[in-house]
Design an enzyme around this catalytic site. Structure first.
Site, PDB file in Angstrom:
ATOM      1  N   SER A  54      37.505  32.804   1.323  1.00 39.54           N
ATOM      2  CA  SER A  54      38.859  32.288   1.469  1.00 39.54           C
ATOM      3  C   SER A  54      39.057  31.206   0.432  1.00 39.54           C
ATOM      4  O   SER A  54      38.083  30.590  -0.031  1.00 39.54           O
ATOM      5  CB  SER A  54      39.028  31.682   2.869  1.00 39.54           C
ATOM      6  OG  SER A  54      40.215  30.930   2.968  1.00 39.54           O
ATOM      7  N   TYR A  67      36.424  26.023   9.915  1.00 39.68           N
ATOM      8  CA  TYR A  67      36.610  27.252   9.139  1.00 39.68           C
ATOM      9  C   TYR A  67      36.190  27.035   7.686  1.00 39.68           C
ATOM     10  O   TYR A  67      35.438  27.834   7.116  1.00 39.68           O
ATOM     11  CB  TYR A  67      38.081  27.685   9.224  1.00 39.68           C
ATOM     12  CG  TYR A  67      38.408  28.912   8.416  1.00 39.68           C
ATOM     13  CD1 TYR A  67      38.112  30.183   8.900  1.00 39.68           C
ATOM     14  CD2 TYR A  67      39.026  28.813   7.178  1.00 39.68           C
ATOM     15  CE1 TYR A  67      38.423  31.315   8.166  1.00 39.68           C
ATOM     16  CE2 TYR A  67      39.340  29.944   6.433  1.00 39.68           C
ATOM     17  CZ  TYR A  67      39.037  31.186   6.938  1.00 39.68           C
ATOM     18  OH  TYR A  67      39.338  32.306   6.208  1.00 39.68           O
ATOM     19  N   LYS A  71      33.211  28.839   5.385  1.00 37.80           N
ATOM     20  CA  LYS A  71      33.519  29.576   4.157  1.00 37.80           C
ATOM     21  C   LYS A  71      32.859  28.919   2.943  1.00 37.80           C
ATOM     22  O   LYS A  71      32.407  29.618   2.032  1.00 37.80           O
ATOM     23  CB  LYS A  71      35.039  29.700   3.969  1.00 37.80           C
ATOM     24  CG  LYS A  71      35.703  30.572   5.037  1.00 37.80           C
ATOM     25  CD  LYS A  71      35.145  31.993   5.036  1.00 37.80           C
ATOM     26  CE  LYS A  71      35.873  32.890   6.022  1.00 37.80           C
ATOM     27  NZ  LYS A  71      35.458  34.290   5.930  1.00 37.80           N
TER      28      LYS A  71
END
Length: 172
Positions: A54, A67, A71
């Site tokens: 991402s 998150y 990532k």
């Protein structure tokens, strides 16, 4: 590799259970799948590992700390693996989307509702503003799942794929 479990919350107000769930899916899922396929690719002398991370693995985003941490971890893992895997004929690629207009956003909002509802000031007001703004970004600038699938297919069939592919101008 395309593991994605989002969670919205600040560091102070993210519980260990939510952090661990996010890391288990987004990082350890990728780690374990890569670990499972790599010996077969190495033995064959060829292969391609394509991991969807991402833009959140390149640039931290408020209320996405768990998150983004996961990532970023995938990015580091694959950066470390790529030169070694290349010696065995295995290509490693990262696909780094910005906003993708899929059910993922609704799922993140759903799994984060209790944390967001319990959020205290000074974060509550900031989180509400962030949620409103991010919804508009996904609706206005988001790519589709099909857009990302075409990029992945292109990397899968390229003779010399790029290591890193940022999928949209918005994400740059």
């Amino acid at each position: 590799n395309n593991a994605g479990a989002g969670f919205l919350g600040s560091v102070e107000q993210t519980g260990d259970e939510d952090l661990r769930r996010t890391m288990e899916t987004n990082f350890f899922g990728v780690w374990n799948l890569t670990k499972a396929v790599l010996p077969h690719m190495r033995a064959a002398g060829s292969g391609r590992i394509i991991s969807v991370t991402s833009v959140g693995g390149l640039l931290g985003q408020p209320f996405n700390e768990a998150y983004c941490a996961a990532k970023f971890a995938v990015e580091g893992m694959m950066e470390g693996l790529a030169p070694l895997a290349r010696r065995f004929g295995v290509d490693v690629c990262l696909v780094e989307p910005g906003p993708i207009n899929t059910e993922f956003v609704a799922s993140v909002r759903s799994t984060s509702q209790s944390a967001l509802a319990a959020m205290a000031e000074p974060y509550a007001t900031l989180a509400q503003r962030y949620m409103a703004a991010s919804g508009n970004v996904f609706a206005t600038y988001g790519q589709t799942g099909d857009d990302i699938a075409r990029i992945i297919a292109s990397l899968a069939t390229a003779e010399r794929p790029d290591f890193r592919t940022i999928t949209s101008d918005f994400a740059m």
